[in-house]
Motif scaffolding. Sequence first.
Motif, PDB file in Angstrom:
ATOM      1  N   VAL A 177     -11.436 -29.365 -28.565  1.00 19.98           N
ATOM      2  CA  VAL A 177     -11.188 -30.611 -28.927  1.00 19.98           C
ATOM      3  C   VAL A 177     -10.291 -31.387 -28.207  1.00 19.98           C
ATOM      4  CG1 VAL A 177     -10.615 -32.556 -30.636  1.00 19.98           C
ATOM      5  CG2 VAL A 177     -12.161 -30.291 -31.429  1.00 19.98           C
ATOM      6  N   ALA A 178      -9.284 -30.752 -27.957  1.00 19.90           N
ATOM      7  CA  ALA A 178      -8.064 -31.525 -27.181  1.00 19.90           C
ATOM      8  C   ALA A 178      -8.520 -31.888 -25.511  1.00 19.90           C
ATOM      9  CB  ALA A 178      -6.790 -30.686 -27.193  1.00 19.90           C
ATOM     10  N   ASP A 179      -9.464 -31.050 -25.037  1.00 16.35           N
ATOM     11  CA  ASP A 179      -9.862 -31.209 -23.798  1.00 16.35           C
ATOM     12  C   ASP A 179     -10.911 -32.334 -23.769  1.00 16.35           C
ATOM     13  OD1 ASP A 179      -8.150 -29.144 -22.432  1.00 16.35           O
ATOM     14  OD2 ASP A 179      -9.742 -27.662 -22.895  1.00 16.35           O
ATOM     15  N   LEU A 180     -11.760 -32.589 -24.927  1.00 16.45           N
ATOM     16  CA  LEU A 180     -12.582 -33.501 -25.020  1.00 16.45           C
ATOM     17  C   LEU A 180     -11.953 -35.171 -25.137  1.00 16.45           C
ATOM     18  CD1 LEU A 180     -15.602 -32.019 -27.140  1.00 16.45           C
ATOM     19  CD2 LEU A 180     -15.385 -32.676 -24.477  1.00 16.45           C
ATOM     20  N   VAL A 181     -11.327 -34.978 -26.184  1.00 12.18           N
ATOM     21  CA  VAL A 181     -10.557 -36.385 -26.540  1.00 12.18           C
ATOM     22  C   VAL A 181      -9.117 -36.184 -26.685  1.00 12.18           C
ATOM     23  CG1 VAL A 181     -12.665 -37.229 -27.633  1.00 12.18           C
ATOM     24  CG2 VAL A 181     -11.226 -36.065 -29.023  1.00 12.18           C
ATOM     25  N   PRO A 182      -8.343 -37.318 -26.136  1.00 13.01           N
ATOM     26  CA  PRO A 182      -6.989 -37.183 -26.385  1.00 13.01           C
ATOM     27  C   PRO A 182      -6.430 -37.693 -27.970  1.00 13.01           C
ATOM     28  CG  PRO A 182      -7.482 -39.129 -25.050  1.00 13.01           C
ATOM     29  CD  PRO A 182      -8.703 -38.449 -25.224  1.00 13.01           C
ATOM     30  N   ALA A 183      -5.405 -37.110 -28.219  1.00 15.52           N
ATOM     31  CA  ALA A 183      -4.560 -37.496 -29.528  1.00 15.52           C
ATOM     32  C   ALA A 183      -4.044 -39.140 -29.220  1.00 15.52           C
ATOM     33  CB  ALA A 183      -3.574 -36.615 -30.056  1.00 15.52           C
ATOM     34  N   PRO A 184      -4.083 -39.848 -30.146  1.00 18.20           N
ATOM     35  CA  PRO A 184      -4.558 -39.472 -31.825  1.00 18.20           C
ATOM     36  C   PRO A 184      -5.731 -39.909 -32.321  1.00 18.20           C
ATOM     37  CG  PRO A 184      -3.309 -41.638 -31.344  1.00 18.20           C
ATOM     38  CD  PRO A 184      -3.508 -41.021 -29.849  1.00 18.20           C
ATOM     39  N   ALA A 185      -6.764 -39.578 -31.270  1.00 20.48           N
ATOM     40  CA  ALA A 185      -8.219 -39.617 -31.687  1.00 20.48           C
ATOM     41  C   ALA A 185      -8.410 -39.331 -33.352  1.00 20.48           C
ATOM     42  CB  ALA A 185      -9.101 -39.158 -30.941  1.00 20.48           C
ATOM     43  N   ARG A 186      -9.557 -40.009 -33.751  1.00 20.81           N
ATOM     44  CA  ARG A 186      -9.680 -39.718 -35.238  1.00 20.81           C
ATOM     45  C   ARG A 186     -10.844 -38.492 -35.242  1.00 20.81           C
ATOM     46  NH1 ARG A 186     -11.237 -42.697 -39.634  1.00 20.81           N
ATOM     47  NH2 ARG A 186      -9.662 -41.555 -40.723  1.00 20.81           N
ATOM     48  N   VAL A 187     -10.699 -37.465 -35.972  1.00 16.69           N
ATOM     49  CA  VAL A 187     -11.453 -36.222 -35.942  1.00 16.69           C
ATOM     50  C   VAL A 187     -11.750 -35.815 -37.390  1.00 16.69           C
ATOM     51  CG1 VAL A 187     -11.636 -33.651 -35.435  1.00 16.69           C
ATOM     52  CG2 VAL A 187     -10.283 -35.066 -33.945  1.00 16.69           C
ATOM     53  N   LEU A 188     -13.100 -35.650 -37.529  1.00 20.75           N
ATOM     54  CA  LEU A 188     -13.482 -35.206 -38.951  1.00 20.75           C
ATOM     55  C   LEU A 188     -13.904 -33.632 -38.818  1.00 20.75           C
ATOM     56  CD1 LEU A 188     -14.625 -35.661 -41.871  1.00 20.75           C
ATOM     57  CD2 LEU A 188     -16.937 -35.992 -40.892  1.00 20.75           C
ATOM     58  N   ASP A 189     -13.265 -32.822 -39.610  1.00 23.41           N
ATOM     59  CA  ASP A 189     -13.387 -31.323 -39.691  1.00 23.41           C
ATOM     60  C   ASP A 189     -14.390 -30.920 -40.861  1.00 23.41           C
ATOM     61  OD1 ASP A 189     -13.292 -28.517 -39.355  1.00 23.41           O
ATOM     62  OD2 ASP A 189     -11.228 -28.194 -39.836  1.00 23.41           O
ATOM     63  N   ALA A 190     -15.700 -30.915 -40.322  1.00 28.58           N
ATOM     64  CA  ALA A 190     -16.631 -30.847 -41.272  1.00 28.58           C
ATOM     65  C   ALA A 190     -17.038 -29.350 -41.662  1.00 28.58           C
ATOM     66  CB  ALA A 190     -17.857 -31.591 -40.712  1.00 28.58           C
ATOM     67  N   GLY A 191     -16.795 -28.973 -42.810  1.00 25.00           N
ATOM     68  CA  GLY A 191     -16.715 -27.594 -43.448  1.00 25.00           C
ATOM     69  C   GLY A 191     -15.326 -26.847 -42.957  1.00 25.00           C
ATOM     70  N   CYS A 192     -14.409 -27.713 -43.350  1.00 22.64           N
ATOM     71  CA  CYS A 192     -13.016 -27.247 -42.934  1.00 22.64           C
ATOM     72  C   CYS A 192     -12.542 -25.872 -43.420  1.00 22.64           C
ATOM     73  CB  CYS A 192     -11.919 -28.439 -43.070  1.00 22.64           C
ATOM     74  SG  CYS A 192     -11.823 -28.522 -44.909  1.00 22.64           S
ATOM     75  N   GLY A 193     -13.106 -25.333 -44.553  1.00 29.44           N
ATOM     76  CA  GLY A 193     -12.500 -24.441 -45.193  1.00 29.44           C
ATOM     77  C   GLY A 193     -11.228 -24.450 -45.492  1.00 29.44           C
ATOM     78  N   THR A 194     -10.337 -23.196 -45.408  1.00 26.12           N
ATOM     79  CA  THR A 194      -9.087 -23.220 -45.621  1.00 26.12           C
ATOM     80  C   THR A 194      -8.289 -24.058 -44.777  1.00 26.12           C
ATOM     81  OG1 THR A 194      -8.788 -21.160 -44.540  1.00 26.12           O
ATOM     82  CG2 THR A 194      -9.242 -21.231 -46.864  1.00 26.12           C
ATOM     83  N   GLY A 195      -8.779 -24.867 -43.789  1.00 27.58           N
ATOM     84  CA  GLY A 195      -7.994 -25.596 -42.786  1.00 27.58           C
ATOM     85  C   GLY A 195      -7.329 -25.306 -41.698  1.00 27.58           C
ATOM     86  N   ARG A 196      -7.864 -24.134 -41.137  1.00 26.68           N
ATOM     87  CA  ARG A 196      -6.927 -23.728 -39.916  1.00 26.68           C
ATOM     88  C   ARG A 196      -7.186 -24.844 -38.520  1.00 26.68           C
ATOM     89  NH1 ARG A 196      -9.541 -21.280 -35.750  1.00 26.68           N
ATOM     90  NH2 ARG A 196     -11.437 -20.806 -36.721  1.00 26.68           N
ATOM     91  N   ILE A 197      -8.376 -25.225 -38.775  1.00 29.08           N
ATOM     92  CA  ILE A 197      -8.488 -26.124 -37.437  1.00 29.08           C
ATOM     93  C   ILE A 197      -8.020 -27.620 -37.785  1.00 29.08           C
ATOM     94  CG2 ILE A 197     -10.167 -27.171 -35.932  1.00 29.08           C
ATOM     95  CD1 ILE A 197     -12.069 -24.878 -36.588  1.00 29.08           C
ATOM     96  N   THR A 198      -8.120 -27.952 -38.864  1.00 35.11           N
ATOM     97  CA  THR A 198      -7.452 -29.269 -39.425  1.00 35.11           C
ATOM     98  C   THR A 198      -5.966 -29.267 -39.308  1.00 35.11           C
ATOM     99  OG1 THR A 198      -9.265 -29.445 -41.278  1.00 35.11           O
ATOM    100  CG2 THR A 198      -7.404 -30.671 -41.393  1.00 35.11           C
ATOM    101  N   VAL A 199      -5.347 -28.210 -39.426  1.00 36.42           N
ATOM    102  CA  VAL A 199      -3.792 -28.105 -39.291  1.00 36.42           C
ATOM    103  C   VAL A 199      -3.582 -28.185 -38.144  1.00 36.42           C
ATOM    104  CG1 VAL A 199      -2.075 -26.391 -39.879  1.00 36.42           C
ATOM    105  CG2 VAL A 199      -3.368 -26.839 -41.509  1.00 36.42           C
ATOM    106  N   ARG A 200      -4.280 -27.353 -37.132  1.00 40.97           N
ATOM    107  CA  ARG A 200      -3.791 -27.456 -35.805  1.00 40.97           C
ATOM    108  C   ARG A 200      -4.145 -28.646 -34.968  1.00 40.97           C
ATOM    109  NH1 ARG A 200      -0.055 -26.039 -32.043  1.00 40.97           N
ATOM    110  NH2 ARG A 200      -1.028 -25.508 -30.152  1.00 40.97           N
TER     111      ARG A 200
END
Length: 206
Positions: free
Chosen positions: A42-65
């Motif tokens: 994701v970081a290679d595609l769009v720079p922060a602070p872009a808005r990202v939806l983690d769809a099917g985030c589960g326990t949140g590993r990717i959301t947190v990172r």
Amino acid sequence: MTTRWQRIAVAGAGEDYATRYYEGFRARAERGEDIHGEAAFVADLVPAPARVLDAGCGTGRITVRLAELGYDVVGVDVDTTMLAVARREHPGLDWRDGDLASFELGETFDLVLLAGNIIPLLEPGTLLDVAQRLAEHVASGGVVVCGFGLDAEHLPGDCPVTDLADVDAAFGVHGLDAVARYASWDGDAFEPGGGYAVTLYAEPRR
């Protein structure tokens, strides 16, 4: 309703599957393994602070990172057991309950991410509805990034294989074309017949 994912997860890890799932990745990180390939992609595609939806985030590993990297990120999942772990471990982040076939957040995102075999774990007959809901949550010029296994070796339990052509067609109905495809979150070249695919879906260039 018990989802396909919950049935497979409980069969493999028992009723405390969500905690086991979370602790499994934490243990891998403590051993020095890189568990953040999706976030790096994701970081290679769009720079922060872009808005990202983690769809099917589960326990949140990717959301947190992604939040650690400075993204404005929301995690949504239908599995309240997984979300409970995410909320317990990271209460300061934005977690939403939602079925991907019907959710409505009333906002759009620069990037919508589906990782962790979300697509093949969907309930039968919901792919078109999910594609529509995701397309409606992508901002103009944004992208849906979707990675999942294409064979039994890359899928959990008895999860059925989903044909890439069906996924491409479902997003295409809602105005998003497959604009790039890779064999892994590291960006390896995709070859037909491979066991995993990461695909970018976006509005066609005019």
